[in-house]
Design a protein around this motif. Structure first.
Motif, PDB file in Angstrom:
ATOM      1  N   THR A 250       0.809  -1.220   0.000  1.00 60.30           N
ATOM      2  CA  THR A 250       0.000   0.000   0.000  1.00 60.30           C
ATOM      3  C   THR A 250       0.843   1.272   0.000  1.00 60.30           C
ATOM      4  OG1 THR A 250      -1.373  -1.342   1.467  1.00 60.30           O
ATOM      5  CG2 THR A 250      -2.099   0.924   1.064  1.00 60.30           C
ATOM      6  N   TYR A 251       1.903   1.289   0.791  1.00 60.17           N
ATOM      7  CA  TYR A 251       2.766   2.469   0.886  1.00 60.17           C
ATOM      8  C   TYR A 251       4.153   2.206   0.283  1.00 60.17           C
ATOM      9  CZ  TYR A 251      -0.899   4.324   3.828  1.00 60.17           C
ATOM     10  OH  TYR A 251      -2.120   4.767   4.286  1.00 60.17           O
TER      11      TYR A 251
ATOM     12  N   PHE B 235      -9.508  -0.455   2.550  1.00 59.64           N
ATOM     13  CA  PHE B 235      -9.455   0.740   3.389  1.00 59.64           C
ATOM     14  C   PHE B 235      -8.770   1.912   2.704  1.00 59.64           C
ATOM     15  CE2 PHE B 235      -9.379  -3.143   5.818  1.00 59.64           C
ATOM     16  CZ  PHE B 235     -10.570  -3.014   6.498  1.00 59.64           C
ATOM     17  N   ALA B 236      -8.329   1.721   1.462  1.00 60.53           N
ATOM     18  CA  ALA B 236      -7.687   2.809   0.718  1.00 60.53           C
ATOM     19  C   ALA B 236      -7.969   2.566  -0.761  1.00 60.53           C
ATOM     20  CB  ALA B 236      -6.185   2.843   0.994  1.00 60.53           C
ATOM     21  N   ALA B 237      -9.051   3.159  -1.251  1.00 56.97           N
ATOM     22  CA  ALA B 237      -9.470   2.940  -2.643  1.00 56.97           C
ATOM     23  C   ALA B 237      -8.347   3.322  -3.597  1.00 56.97           C
ATOM     24  CB  ALA B 237     -10.711   3.781  -2.930  1.00 56.97           C
ATOM     25  N   GLY B 238      -8.105   2.459  -4.575  1.00 59.12           N
ATOM     26  CA  GLY B 238      -7.076   2.760  -5.571  1.00 59.12           C
ATOM     27  C   GLY B 238      -5.676   2.419  -5.117  1.00 59.12           C
ATOM     28  N   ALA B 239      -5.540   1.978  -3.884  1.00 61.17           N
ATOM     29  CA  ALA B 239      -4.200   1.654  -3.376  1.00 61.17           C
ATOM     30  C   ALA B 239      -3.755   0.287  -3.888  1.00 61.17           C
ATOM     31  CB  ALA B 239      -4.187   1.680  -1.855  1.00 61.17           C
ATOM     32  N   THR B 240      -2.455   0.056  -3.798  1.00 60.19           N
ATOM     33  CA  THR B 240      -1.846  -1.180  -4.239  1.00 60.19           C
ATOM     34  C   THR B 240      -2.228  -2.323  -3.305  1.00 60.19           C
ATOM     35  OG1 THR B 240      -0.036   0.316  -4.653  1.00 60.19           O
ATOM     36  CG2 THR B 240       0.354  -1.979  -5.146  1.00 60.19           C
TER      37      THR B 240
END
Lengths: 298, 298
Positions: free
Chosen positions: A211-212, A242-247
């Motif tokens: 995600t990050y 919990f984070a739309a569009g995230a990896t």
């Protein structure tokens, strides 16, 4: 702490990667994905789950998939099971390895499976017992090990406690999941030091999300902490609810590129995995989220 | 080797990131990009280059950009200069810090600047001398430090030799570039050990590309080797001319997320960088290539 000479990768793309895909994926496609990954040398391919078809419609075809699966000798195909009903369905479909899951945070446990962490362990006890009766090998997942979207920080000691409980229930291995991909190197190290005081390092697998952008770096840190098993997902399949569009999950190709570069054996052919990643991404109509995958095939 | 308590990030997006963009980008857009990055706290923003407008048309507006640039006190805005003519143009535009570049492989040197590695150093000597006459601070780039698209493996000792030569020419700092993003952790460590036998670690910056997903992991390894300066590119701008569709420079946001997680000071506001990354990516009509950037703004 010596790095392992050999690492076991657990491919979770067909289950963790695909489970949140909005458009139904035909069983034929999933079956081809699982069989291609096994043929590339992945020793463990998590192929489906026996959860509520209402809550996770994408996994509704898991029984059919397991029934039709051509198994390679030596490859394991665990399925995720949440309860006795799921285990019964899995057994009926020919599943011989199963994965149980719990959370290391109360907030996530309540929202994901509507019970407390303590209650989740109580509920899993008969599932583990029934699995043992059928000689089904068990893997355990602990989620939110480096942070929770609801509760924030999670104590390494809590993760260690939950991991130990899963081994007590009969799990061979516990996969520690950074569900929201929030961790960085020092947090990973502190977590592993705490967990390794309670259970042997060879019983620990790490499960990172990118995600990050920290997935590969966190794998590297875990290797330096003596961890020799990692969950990963071909083409970086999967997202983060919990984070739309995230990896999504750390990509199998990126992790393999690291391991190959470090001279660590896996028995897996990187190019075959990359080709499978390009193929499944094309089926889903999306770009390959693995950087190594894109570069290798360019 | 102790990790640094503070790290200096050198933002190269406006130059290294944009230089291969096919569609002309207005100077206004580049100017806004540079000024937004400086405002976010980046201490060094490489803002343009004075190379052949025929070979790199995207950088043709660099003189205008430097003339119009509103400089923040304490921020450095180096420009890439290949030769005396480029340096003269840069000085004319008000440039006060410049960067020179050489290669650590003969194949890349010949194809990129049509001369041998030895000849490139001879050619740069008068440029460095003239820069010194004008009190222009110099930074040096060495490319292909972990492998070359033409020659394959590159010896760490060769990189060390070239890095030392750049310091001899008057460079304050040498940026070691993994131009094709091929390196993994142990290669980075061996390289740094070799270079640090010849020049102080505080004179070394590392410049990673994320082509195979190793950028952040290689930054982590370099930190553990005591390196405290890293080139990076907002939103992961930039590509790889040797691998179409591949990822570019390691993203500033992903590196910052790591550094923030490790408690290493940078003076840079991650959210501002992520917002700038989303803005420039929208200008270019592409997705943000930084994972942390996407997650933070989702």
């Amino acid at each position: 702490m010596a790095r392992p000479a050999r690492v076991r990768l657990i491919e979770v793309g067909p289950r963790d990667g695909l489970q949140n895909e909005p458009v139904p994926i035909p069983v034929e496609t999933k079956l081809a994905l699982v069989e291609r990954l096994a043929a590339a040398g992945l020793p463990v391919v998590e192929a489906g789950s026996f959860v509520s078809a209402r809550r996770v419609p994408q996994m509704a075809g898991s029984a059919e998939l397991y029934r039709r699966l051509k198994r390679r000798p030596g490859t394991a195909y665990p399925a995720l099971v949440p309860n006795l009903q799921g285990l019964a369905a899995a057994l009926d479909a020919g599943v011989t390895e199963a994965a149980l899951f719990i959370s290391a945070s109360e907030g996530f446990s309540q929202r994901n499976i509507a019970c407390s962490m303590a209650e989740s362990l109580v509920r899993l006890a008969p599932v583990a017992g029934e699995a043992a009766n059928h000689r089904v090998r068990l893997r355990g997942y602990v989620s939110c090990v480096l942070g929770c979207p609801y509760d924030g920080a999670v104590a390494p000691e809590t993760v260690a406690e939950m991991a130990e409980r899963l081994l007590d229930l009969g799990c061979d291995e516990v996969s520690l999941g950074d569900t929201i991909g929030i961790g960085t190197a020092d947090g990973v190290r502190r977590l592993l030091e705490a967990v390794a005081r309670r259970i042997p390092r060879e019983r620990i697998a790490m499960h990172f999300h990118d995600t990050y952008g920290q997935g590969v770096a966190n794998v590297l840190t875990s290797l330096d902490e003596g961890i020799a098993a990692f969950d990963c997902s071909v083409a970086g399949l999967g997202g983060c609810p919990f984070a739309a569009g995230a990896t999504g999950n750390v990509a199998t190709e990126d992790v393999l590129y690291l391991l190959d570069g470090l001279g660590i054996e896996t028995g897996i052919d990187l190019r075959s995995v990359a080709e499978t990643g390009a193929w499944i991404s094309a089926q889903l109509g999306r770009d390959v989220a693995s950087r190594a995958g894109r570069a290798l095939l360019s």
